[in-house]
Write a protein that holds these residues in place. Structure first.
Motif, PDB file in Angstrom:
ATOM      1  N   UNK A 729       0.857  -1.161  -0.213  1.00  0.00           N
ATOM      2  CA  UNK A 729       0.073   0.026  -0.092  1.00  0.00           C
ATOM      3  C   UNK A 729       0.959   1.322   0.180  1.00  0.00           C
ATOM      4  N   UNK A 730       2.133   1.166   0.789  1.00  0.00           N
ATOM      5  CA  UNK A 730       2.627   2.558   1.006  1.00  0.00           C
ATOM      6  C   UNK A 730       3.448   2.611  -0.609  1.00  0.00           C
ATOM      7  N   UNK A 731       3.873   1.548  -1.168  1.00  0.00           N
ATOM      8  CA  UNK A 731       4.447   1.483  -2.367  1.00  0.00           C
ATOM      9  C   UNK A 731       3.579   2.439  -3.536  1.00  0.00           C
ATOM     10  N   UNK A 732       2.296   1.708  -3.603  1.00  0.00           N
ATOM     11  CA  UNK A 732       1.328   2.312  -4.469  1.00  0.00           C
ATOM     12  C   UNK A 732       1.032   3.755  -4.257  1.00  0.00           C
ATOM     13  N   UNK A 733       0.978   4.196  -2.973  1.00  0.00           N
ATOM     14  CA  UNK A 733       0.532   5.636  -2.737  1.00  0.00           C
ATOM     15  C   UNK A 733       1.849   6.480  -3.094  1.00  0.00           C
ATOM     16  N   UNK A 734       2.990   6.041  -3.045  1.00  0.00           N
ATOM     17  CA  UNK A 734       4.061   6.821  -3.370  1.00  0.00           C
ATOM     18  C   UNK A 734       3.945   7.142  -5.041  1.00  0.00           C
ATOM     19  N   UNK A 735       3.747   6.123  -5.705  1.00  0.00           N
ATOM     20  CA  UNK A 735       3.702   6.203  -7.189  1.00  0.00           C
ATOM     21  C   UNK A 735       2.627   7.204  -7.578  1.00  0.00           C
ATOM     22  N   UNK A 736       1.675   6.980  -6.735  1.00  0.00           N
ATOM     23  CA  UNK A 736       0.262   8.098  -7.055  1.00  0.00           C
ATOM     24  C   UNK A 736       0.930   9.603  -6.683  1.00  0.00           C
ATOM     25  N   UNK A 737       1.409   9.712  -5.594  1.00  0.00           N
ATOM     26  CA  UNK A 737       1.794  10.933  -5.230  1.00  0.00           C
ATOM     27  C   UNK A 737       2.758  11.416  -6.384  1.00  0.00           C
ATOM     28  N   UNK A 738       3.850  10.708  -6.891  1.00  0.00           N
ATOM     29  CA  UNK A 738       4.664  10.955  -7.938  1.00  0.00           C
ATOM     30  C   UNK A 738       3.839  11.504  -9.199  1.00  0.00           C
ATOM     31  N   UNK A 739       2.910  10.616  -9.744  1.00  0.00           N
ATOM     32  CA  UNK A 739       2.081  10.988 -10.661  1.00  0.00           C
ATOM     33  C   UNK A 739       1.486  12.277 -10.637  1.00  0.00           C
TER      34      UNK A 739
END
Length: 744
Positions: A729-739
């Motif tokens: 979940x943390x990994x996917x949230x970081x990706x969303x923030x970057x996008x």
């Protein structure tokens, strides 16, 4: 030990010479056998044309001898050898363009088809035609040498051949105009195509006309020369040619049922399906390629919808490009009066004449008495004839010409002895005619017709109310006071009434915009000091309008229409004050009861006037009418001249008929099919595995391996799975923030 020598054998004869035997890698005898096969020779010849030039010349000599034998007996049984040679040479000749044999092949085929096209068998004729098409596409033979033969072959009783030639001619012209327009070549082709319309054979003339109409419909030849040539074919003695020419002016470019105008899927739905199909691609290389395809598909969708929207104006453009519409309409009407053709063809002629009269505001006064003899309820296709009558009505037609037709419509259709459907058709037809020429209907007859607004039949009631709404717009003075409405009464007080050959409200608005433009500045006095470009715009102190002025006119008209739609509060209040001043000039306030009394007095006066004319209005004092006076106050009827009137506008409201059991079953089945189609349109790429799991039966999921594994997990395994889930979940949230940051 020595053995005796073996006897010597005679030397074997060598195989015939072949230039590239070694390249084949086969034995000499086998090579020679393969050379006899024309398909194999064709394949080898294309790969190495200079190496096989002798074989090409040998086969061409064989073709010439076979052609001489074939011309002596074209109906002979053995035509396979000749057909194989023609097919072989048609494919091979482009490799030898400079050879004399290549220049000699096409004229021989043209001569064969011109002289013996009727005697040739179906297969040989089709093969020779196909060979000429191939050579023409490759540029071996000029299209002007081939086209006379193709138009001559339209006479054959061979539908597949005629279809192939038709498509080849149309595609050839479209290829020429794909990248750029060569006007000199196009004019030469037009002259040749139009000369083919004078052929003596009916089928050749019909197909030639179909070719020209198809090229017009593809927007390749959109000039007056083509339109007026087709107009001449409307007076042909061949019924099919005449019907095709008349349908051209009505916008029906093809009379086949399968080529009718099909309803497209909405653009938004197509775009959504396109995105859904391409949403699941993650590979970078595939993604770039798919995105390019997606952009091309988007452009194709937009182009198709633009063409669909613009197709309604083709017939209008054809009518506008006639050199002399009045002479064409008069000549067509004189042919209609003495015609003995089928009734469907006469209906087409009526339709074209009515469209011409409406579009160009022509005066063909004998057309209206001619139509009057068809105005009875038992006439076949009466709704079409009534639509044609409405199309032929405009503001320049003298009212005394249309008044007898309105009276016969009222007598034959709108009467108590007629059925409700017939009455509704009659009222709708009167409305359509009077919306374009309101002076044709007398006030007494109009007030009689408006009494049907309280009819129990819904179709008759709606038709009568639409008639009232139409007269509120065009001429409210003929309506009784209770039927006029507020806006119409204000216009009457401002003396905005309809006159014969007067200026329409639309034209008056355009004139206002023009005057406003002219007031912006008079450039006539500044001609001496103005530069050369400005001098062209004025002459003798009079200013000429330019393209910029017309653009400004368009924007001003749009702004005025927006203001009208908004209905600003200040303008409404000012209008109410003006209306109150007109109704009550003394300034004394009147109570509501007094207003009702005033209305009743006005209605009484109207009733008195109608009784003096001979038609007494018995229901004017009823309270029930006063309750429903403004039930359809906001309905506005706008009629445009020169526009095609649909048959449904004459028929009006149709009550739904009760269905039997079989019809109900058919509708249920059709509804199921439509639901499946809609679901397929929404989900063109199918459902995902996650969506399929939602519909999985509970018992299957209860005893599945996944659930049993979860039940038997230890506490350590559960903790490990939980930490893994949190990490994901943390990994996917970081990706969303970057996008999100990248987009910002």
């Amino acid at each position: 030990r020595r053995y005796p020598a073996a006897p010597r054998l005679a030397p074997r004869a060598p195989a015939p010479p072949c230039p590239s035997d070694s390249s084949w890698g086969l034995g000499e005898e086998r090579v020679w056998k393969r050379m006899t096969d024309l398909l194999e020779l064709q394949n080898r010849l294309r790969k190495d044309p200079p190496g096989y030039i002798d074989e090409f010349r040998l086969q061409y000599a064989h073709f010439k001898s076979a052609l001489e034998v074939f011309q002596l007996n074209p109906k002979g049984q053995d035509t396979k050898n000749f057909s194989r040679l023609v097919r072989f040479l048609a494919h091979v000749i482009p490799c030898y363009k400079k050879e004399p044999e290549s220049r000699d092949f096409a004229p021989r085929l043209i001569q064969l088809l011109e002289k013996q096209y009727e005697v040739l068998s179906k297969d040989v004729r089709a093969l020779a035609t196909q060979a000429l098409m191939q050579l023409s596409n490759r540029g071996i033979v000029s299209r002007f040498d081939v086209m006379p033969v193709f138009f001559k072959l339209f006479r054959c009783q061979d539908k597949t051949l005629r279809t192939a030639i038709f498509s080849h001619l149309v595609n050839d012209v479209s290829k020429l105009n794909r990248k750029s327009r060569d006007h000199k070549l196009n004019s030469k082709l037009q002259a040749f195509f139009l000369s083919m319309l004078k052929d003596s054979h009916p089928m050749a003339v019909k197909k030639s006309l179909d070719v020209i109409i198809e090229i017009w419909s593809r927007k390749l030849w959109n000039d007056g020369r083509v339109v007026n040539a087709v107009a001449d074919m409307a007076f042909s003695k061949i019924p099919k040619v005449k019907a095709a020419a008349l349908r051209f002016f009505l916008g029906v470019h093809d009379n086949r049922e399968d080529n009718k105008k099909k309803a497209l899927i909405p653009e938004s739905v197509q775009m959504k399906n396109l995105y859904l199909q391409n949403s699941s691609i993650t590979n970078v290389r595939r993604r770039k390629k798919r995105l390019r395809k997606m952009e091309r598909a988007k452009k194709a969708i937009k182009r198709s919808h633009m063409e669909e929207e613009g197709s309604a104006f083709k017939s209008l453009a054809a009518l506008d490009l006639l050199y002399d519409p009045q002479a064409f309409a008069d000549r067509l009407f004189s042919q209609l009066r003495s015609s003995t053709d089928a009734f469907e063809l006469r209906l087409l002629m009526m339709n074209v004449i009515s469209r011409l009269i409406g579009a160009h505001r022509l005066l063909v006064l004998n057309f209206y008495p001619f139509i009057q003899k068809y105005l009875h309820s038992g006439q076949t296709s009466i709704t079409k004839i009534l639509a044609y009558l409405a199309q032929a009505s405009h503001s320049l037609v003298p009212p005394e010409e249309l008044a007898p037709l309105i009276r016969s419509l009222a007598d034959n259709f709108v009467s108590d002895r007629s059925s409700p459907e017939v009455m509704a058709v009659g009222l709708n037809a009167i409305r359509e005619v009077c919306a374009r020429c309101p002076l044709a209907l007398e006030a007494d007859l109009l007030q009689d017709l408006t009494q049907y607004k309280k009819s129990k039949s819904k179709g008759v009631m709606m038709a009568a109310r639409s008639l009232i709404a139409a007269f509120r717009e065009v001429d409210p003075s003929k309506l009784s006071r209770k039927d006029r409405g507020k806006d119409a009464s204000i216009r009457m007080d401002k003396n905005e009434t309809h006159e014969y050959a007067g200026v329409d409200r639309k034209d008056a608005k355009d004139n206002e915009v023009l005057q406003e433009l002219m007031r912006e500045g008079d450039r006539g006095a500044k001609d001496a000091a103005a530069p050369a470009k400005q001098k062209r715009k004025s002459f003798g102190g009079v200013r000429f309008l330019t393209a910029k002025d017309f653009r400004k006119m368009k924007t001003m008209k749009e702004m005025q229409s927006r203001k009208r739609k908004r209905g600003d509060a200040k303008e409404v209040e000012a209008e109410e004050e003006e209306a109150s001043d007109v109704e009550n000039p003394t300034g004394i306030e009147i109570e509501s009861g007094d207003e009702e009394a005033d209305n009743d007095m006005g209605e009484g006066m109207d009733a008195k006037k109608s009784s003096e004319g001979g038609d007494k209005d018995e229901d004017t004092d009823n309270d029930e009418d006063d309750e429903d006076d403004f039930e359809f106050e906001d309905e506005k009827y706008i009629a445009e001249e020169g526009v095609e009137i649909d048959e449904d506008a004459i028929v009006g409201y149709r009550p739904r008929k009760k269905m039997n059991k079989e019809e109900r079953r058919a509708t249920i089945k059709a509804g199921r099919d439509n639901i499946q189609k809609k679901w397929a349109m929404r989900n063109p790429s199918g459902t995902t595995n996650r969506e399929k799991l939602k519909n999985k039966p509970f018992m299957l999921s209860k005893y599945s391996k996944k659930t049993s594994k979860k039940k038997n997990m230890t506490s350590f395994e559960q903790q490990k799975a939980h930490t893994k889930h949190v990490k994901h979940l943390k990994k996917s949230s970081k990706k969303n923030l970057k996008s999100m940051r990248g987009k910002a």
